[in-house]
Enzyme design. Structure first.
Site, PDB file in Angstrom:
ATOM      1  N   LYS A  27     -17.921  -1.056   5.869  1.00  0.00           N
ATOM      2  CA  LYS A  27     -18.334  -2.064   4.891  1.00  0.00           C
ATOM      3  C   LYS A  27     -19.851  -2.047   4.679  1.00  0.00           C
ATOM      4  O   LYS A  27     -20.324  -2.203   3.550  1.00  0.00           O
ATOM      5  CB  LYS A  27     -17.876  -3.448   5.356  1.00  0.00           C
ATOM      6  CG  LYS A  27     -17.865  -4.463   4.245  1.00  0.00           C
ATOM      7  CD  LYS A  27     -17.138  -5.731   4.642  1.00  0.00           C
ATOM      8  CE  LYS A  27     -17.152  -6.743   3.505  1.00  0.00           C
ATOM      9  NZ  LYS A  27     -16.466  -7.995   3.870  1.00  0.00           N
ATOM     10  N   PHE A  64     -11.882  -7.750  13.641  1.00  0.00           N
ATOM     11  CA  PHE A  64     -10.775  -8.166  12.784  1.00  0.00           C
ATOM     12  C   PHE A  64     -10.413  -7.046  11.804  1.00  0.00           C
ATOM     13  O   PHE A  64     -11.277  -6.515  11.118  1.00  0.00           O
ATOM     14  CB  PHE A  64     -11.148  -9.437  12.021  1.00  0.00           C
ATOM     15  CG  PHE A  64     -10.055  -9.896  11.098  1.00  0.00           C
ATOM     16  CD1 PHE A  64      -8.821 -10.302  11.602  1.00  0.00           C
ATOM     17  CD2 PHE A  64     -10.237  -9.896   9.725  1.00  0.00           C
ATOM     18  CE1 PHE A  64      -7.803 -10.696  10.757  1.00  0.00           C
ATOM     19  CE2 PHE A  64      -9.218 -10.287   8.866  1.00  0.00           C
ATOM     20  CZ  PHE A  64      -7.996 -10.691   9.394  1.00  0.00           C
ATOM     21  N   GLN A  65      -9.160  -6.679  11.779  1.00  0.00           N
ATOM     22  CA  GLN A  65      -8.631  -5.617  10.916  1.00  0.00           C
ATOM     23  C   GLN A  65      -9.293  -4.262  11.144  1.00  0.00           C
ATOM     24  O   GLN A  65      -9.431  -3.466  10.227  1.00  0.00           O
ATOM     25  CB  GLN A  65      -8.686  -6.030   9.446  1.00  0.00           C
ATOM     26  CG  GLN A  65      -7.755  -7.202   9.168  1.00  0.00           C
ATOM     27  CD  GLN A  65      -7.512  -7.451   7.702  1.00  0.00           C
ATOM     28  OE1 GLN A  65      -8.373  -7.205   6.865  1.00  0.00           O
ATOM     29  NE2 GLN A  65      -6.331  -7.969   7.385  1.00  0.00           N
ATOM     30  N   GLU A 102       0.825  -1.209   0.000  1.00  0.00           N
ATOM     31  CA  GLU A 102       0.000   0.000   0.000  1.00  0.00           C
ATOM     32  C   GLU A 102       0.858   1.259   0.000  1.00  0.00           C
ATOM     33  O   GLU A 102       0.466   2.293  -0.537  1.00  0.00           O
ATOM     34  CB  GLU A 102      -0.955   0.013   1.188  1.00  0.00           C
ATOM     35  CG  GLU A 102      -2.101  -0.991   1.087  1.00  0.00           C
ATOM     36  CD  GLU A 102      -1.737  -2.380   1.580  1.00  0.00           C
ATOM     37  OE1 GLU A 102      -0.547  -2.624   1.893  1.00  0.00           O
ATOM     38  OE2 GLU A 102      -2.647  -3.240   1.650  1.00  0.00           O
ATOM     39  N   MET A 139      24.269   8.602   2.716  1.00  0.00           N
ATOM     40  CA  MET A 139      24.112   9.890   3.372  1.00  0.00           C
ATOM     41  C   MET A 139      24.370   9.766   4.878  1.00  0.00           C
ATOM     42  O   MET A 139      25.000  10.631   5.489  1.00  0.00           O
ATOM     43  CB  MET A 139      22.706  10.443   3.106  1.00  0.00           C
ATOM     44  CG  MET A 139      22.488  11.837   3.633  1.00  0.00           C
ATOM     45  SD  MET A 139      23.713  12.990   2.986  1.00  0.00           S
ATOM     46  CE  MET A 139      22.881  13.610   1.536  1.00  0.00           C
TER      47      MET A 139
HETATM   48  C1  LIG Z   1      12.357   5.501   5.475  1.00  0.00           C
HETATM   49  C2  LIG Z   1      13.638   6.137   5.849  1.00  0.00           C
HETATM   50  N1  LIG Z   1      14.429   5.568   6.775  1.00  0.00           N
HETATM   51  C3  LIG Z   1      15.610   6.149   7.104  1.00  0.00           C
HETATM   52  C4  LIG Z   1      16.004   7.314   6.537  1.00  0.00           C
HETATM   53  C5  LIG Z   1      17.329   7.961   6.920  1.00  0.00           C
HETATM   54  N2  LIG Z   1      18.224   8.042   5.766  1.00  0.00           N
HETATM   55  C6  LIG Z   1      18.363   9.158   5.044  1.00  0.00           C
HETATM   56  S1  LIG Z   1      19.399   8.980   3.751  1.00  0.00           S
HETATM   57  C7  LIG Z   1      19.715   7.391   4.167  1.00  0.00           C
HETATM   58  C8  LIG Z   1      20.656   6.556   3.372  1.00  0.00           C
HETATM   59  C9  LIG Z   1      20.121   6.223   2.036  1.00  0.00           C
HETATM   60  O1  LIG Z   1      20.941   5.233   1.469  1.00  0.00           O
HETATM   61  P1  LIG Z   1      20.836   4.877  -0.058  1.00  0.00           P
HETATM   62  O2  LIG Z   1      19.411   4.654  -0.419  1.00  0.00           O
HETATM   63  O3  LIG Z   1      21.779   3.796  -0.383  1.00  0.00           O
HETATM   64  O4  LIG Z   1      21.266   6.237  -0.750  1.00  0.00           O
HETATM   65  P2  LIG Z   1      22.727   6.933  -0.756  1.00  0.00           P
HETATM   66  O5  LIG Z   1      22.713   7.956   0.339  1.00  0.00           O
HETATM   67  O6  LIG Z   1      23.732   5.872  -0.527  1.00  0.00           O
HETATM   68  O7  LIG Z   1      22.805   7.559  -2.091  1.00  0.00           O
HETATM   69  C10 LIG Z   1      19.005   7.027   5.311  1.00  0.00           C
HETATM   70  C11 LIG Z   1      19.083   5.721   5.971  1.00  0.00           C
HETATM   71  C12 LIG Z   1      15.120   7.885   5.600  1.00  0.00           C
HETATM   72  N3  LIG Z   1      15.378   9.052   5.025  1.00  0.00           N
HETATM   73  N4  LIG Z   1      13.969   7.271   5.264  1.00  0.00           N
END
Ligand SMILES: Cc1ncc(C[n+]2csc(CCOP(=O)(O)OP(=O)(O)O)c2C)c(N)n1
Ligand SMILES: [Mg+2]
Lengths: 177, 565
Positions: B167, B117-118, B55, B480
């Site tokens: 529903k 349920f749900q 979803e 990042m």
């Molecule tokens: C759902 C979610 N969980 C955690 C984060 C924290 N976060 C921001 S950037 C990042 C790393 C992303 O890694 P990748 O997709 O490999 O991209 P890269 O930075 O290596 O280009 C994380 C964990 C986020 N933004 N979104």
């Protein structure tokens, strides 16, 4: 220079909507602001509801919060007022053992001096009502406490502003009645 | 007298959607929404329902669709877990002002509150992240509530709306009639601007020696790209964009001075603290844009054009607010401003760009290191697309690099999760974007981490045959976060290294043509191969593992303390 907190009465005029209380309280929760009191009731206009919320925050915060509240779809308008700008009251109920009323002479004096009313008297207990400012209901509380309070409850603040809020204008309603 | 035929609430939902001009829905069925799905089956020639694999994917696909078309994205899900799986996408749409209507099934009304349920309280859960939401327990309420939902989602500052339908209301019979919602008395989608403020703003603009415009998504959401261009061209004011404002102004426009914010361009960030007038147009002074507020543009007067009164003075105190839609206010102010140019001042942006070029950009675009840089991949995509592609990005280093280096000729071409920074956004959003703009090239640029958050949507891409081009920039890291660990946590790489599967095999498992590149010699031809394909295509590019994105404003620092290394 950091701004000081002040007590504000926030008045919110709304359409009747089930989820609105949730949405409005979430605005405070999201900003970690605790609500000191909250009342909801019918307003002076048919089918329009009014929330009265008391908070203690800075002026700039209350201004921002008001805008977030007004942003909710079913909110018609929101206002904030300092204590000086409103006329407000709270009501308190005190439930005391009936024994005290008859045995303790001073109790009757306390009730009389505080301009409280006896609402009901039964063989077991009696109930006193006092409407006024917080300090008045608190004073009465302190005075009655030594005699054993069975229950105590205080309402949220109800208030009207000194200045008009012109909700009918906002809604384009004719209220020349 | 003709007999009134009654239809079910479920059919009323479909008919209402058709009245709103909807022909595409993303969703996932389940018990509490089965009557509506049953009707969808009957109407499948008019209404295309795309079954995503989760979803959350449905919400992001609807967002991608909405962002490139300007229309409302529509999502359906069942109660309970179906509904809770929508929450991330709804929150994303809320913070990025994306018009979306989500319809969830709910347990029968007599079961509400019984932990059936749900059953989940999706109204309660979604309240803080929706522009509006409403539970429907009677079939007769359906048309009016849906009409309101669409009106609210797309009017004023757009946003997500959730309608929860029990529903029994889906089964109940009702007499259908539909009228579109045109106003709600407690809701003012577009506030009036004041002539007085407009005049004040014009006076500030006419007297400014060093004005700077920072524009955001408001220009795109207001369909005001032309009005905006006319305004900046007459006044000659250098214009910088927020990440969501990207593509509203063509990349090669002479007054386009780049991106503001944490990984934005050097010039506009530094000069934010030297301009004498800052003109914010449809943007909201996000903390990623402003850095430390105590040292943000303190020397400047500030004008703020915005549709949302709650944005005025929210984080930055402004001198002149101009409410309303920029589609209306920019042409009004255009009449009041003098023709001007600010060549010397613009020259400052150019010389700071030169500095950024020599310290950062040159090596990014033309690396002397062996490993591939993310930026050179983006550069090759620019060349192949001639700047005409829609670029969808996920969240992380690749996102910042893509937004910094991608070139755009057309508006509504940059789709990214800006405010929420939702990893997993790009793949499903790219599907939605491609379905919304099938005639355009859609390239998703995704990190190896984020790709695996919604990787299952490869299935939806395959099933719908949407010719999305998927580029995974694989650095084997949550890059990042790793960059922050390197810079601010003494290289303690806590849980940021990824041991990845063979992505190419996975893509091929979904019958998507796939290729992997790790050598510079093969990059150009691989990108050309991908771009020339008429089908979905997956390209994995192994990039330099421990590479950092610069420039950077460290958290808590001032915009003018932006670091080049
Ligand atoms: C759902 C979610 N969980 C955690 C984060 C924290 N976060 C921001 S950037 C990042 C790393 C992303 O890694 P990748 O997709 O490999 O991209 P890269 O930075 O290596 O280009 C994380 C964990 C986020 N933004 N979104
Ligand atoms: Mg990565």
């Amino acid at each position: 220079m950091s701004e000081l907190n002040n007590t504000y009465t926030i008045s919110v005029y709304t359409e009747n909507n089930l989820g609105l209380l949730n949405r409005i309280s979430a605005i405070f929760l999201k900003r970690h602001i605790s609500i000191e009191s909250l009342t909801t009731s019918q307003s002076e206009i048919e089918n329009i509801f009014r929330f009265i919320i008391v908070v203690s925050i800075t002026k700039s915060r209350v201004e921002r919060v008001i805008k977030q509240i007004e942003k909710q779809i079913e909110v018609i308008a929101a206002f904030y007022h300092s204590n000086e700008e409103t006329i407000f009251l709270e009501t308190a109920l005190y439930k005391v053992k009936s024994k005290s009323l008859f045995n303790e002479k001073t109790i009757q004096k306390i009730i009389k001096n505080s301009q409280a009313n006896i609402v009901t008297v039964s063989p077991e207990y009696f109930v006193i009502e006092k409407t006024g400012w917080r300090k008045d209901t608190e004073k009465l509380y302190d005075e009655l406490e030594p005699y054993g309070l069975l229950q105590f409850v205080r309402s949220g603040r109800i208030s009207v502003s000194k200045e008009p809020m012109n909700i009918s204008n906002i809604l384009g309603l004719n209220t020349d009645k | 007298m003709s007999e009134i035929t009654k239809i079910s609430g479920a059919e009323a939902v479909i008919k209402s959607l058709l009245k709103e001009g909807v022909d595409l829905i993303y969703g996932y069925p389940g018990g509490a929404i089965m009557p509506i799905y049953d009707e969808l089956h009957k109407y499948e020639d008019k209404l295309n329902h795309v079954l995503t694999r989760h979803e959350q994917g449905a919400t992001h696909a609807a967002q991608g669709f909405a962002r490139v078309t300007g229309k409302v994205g529509v999502v359906m899900a069942t109660s309970g877990p179906g509904a809770t799986n929508l929450v991330t996408g709804i929150a994303d749409a809320q913070i990025d002002s994306t018009p979306m209507v989500c319809i969830t099934g709910q347990v029968a009304s007599h079961l509400l509150g019984s932990d059936a349920f749900q059953e989940t309280d999706i109204i309660g859960i979604s309240s803080p992240v929706t522009k509006w939401n409403c539970q429907v327990t009677k079939a007769s309420e359906i048309p009016e509530v849906l009409a309101k939902a669409f009106y609210i989602a797309k009017s004023g500052r757009p946003g997500p709306v959730l309608i929860d339908i029990t529903k029994d209301a889906q089964f109940e019979l009702m007499e259908f009639s539909y009228s579109k919602c045109k106003t709600i008395r407690s809701y003012t989608p577009v506030p009036n601007y004041s002539i007085k403020q407009l005049k004040k703003a014009a006076e500030l603009i006419n007297n400014a020696k060093k004005p700077l415009i920072v524009f955001g998504q408001g220009v795109i959401l207001g369909n005001a790209e032309t009005e905006f261009k006319n305004f900046i061209e007459k006044t000659g004011i250098p214009s910088a964009w927020t990440i969501l404002g990207l593509s509203a102004l063509p990349s090669d426009h002479p007054l386009n001075v780049g991106m503001v914010g944490m990984h934005g361009n050097y010039g506009p960030n530094v000069l934010t603290n030297q301009c004498d007038l800052l003109i914010a147009v449809g943007m909201r002074f996000d903390d990623r844009v402003t850095g430390n507020l105590d040292t943000y543009a303190k020397q400047a007067k500030i004008i703020h054009f915005d549709i949302d009164p709650a944005e005025i003075n929210k984080t930055v105190e402004v001198d002149v607010p101009v409410l309303g839609t920029v589609k209306e206010t920019l042409p009004e102010i255009l009449k009041l401003v003098n023709k001007n140019n600010h060549q010397n001042w613009l020259g400052k942006f150019h010389s700071l760009y030169e500095k950024e070029y020599s310290k950062v950009i040159k090596e990014e675009l033309h690396p002397t290191k062996e490993g591939l840089s993310m930026a050179e991949v983006v550069k090759e995509i620019n060349i192949a697309s001639k700047g005409n592609a829609i670029i969808i990005t996920d969240v992380g280093q690749h996102q910042m690099v893509a937004c910094r280096y991608a070139k755009f000729n057309e508006s509504k071409s940059n789709v990214t999760s800006g405010g929420l920074g939702t990893m997993g956004f790009a793949l499903p959003a790219a599907l939605g974007a491609k379905m919304g703009a099938p005639e355009r090239e859609v390239v998703a640029i995704i990190g190896d981490g984020g790709f695996q958050m919604t990787i299952q949507e490869l299935g939806t891409i395959f099933q719908t045959g949407s010719a999305v081009k998927i580029v995974v920039l694989n650095n084997n890291y949550l890059g990042m976060v790793r960059q922050w660990q390197e810079m601010f946590f003494e290289k303690r790489y806590a849980s940021t290294e990824l041991v990845n599967p063979d992505f190419v095999t996975i893509a091929k498992g979904y019958y998507i043509e796939a290729k992997k590149v790790s050598k510079r010699e093969e990059l150009k031809s691989s990108i050309e191969l991908m771009m020339n394909s008429k089908k979905p295509f997956f390209l994995e590019v192994s990039v330099e593992k421990e590479h950092n994105v610069f420039p950077m404003i460290p958290t808590g620092a001032s915009v003018s303390d932006i670091r080049l290394d």
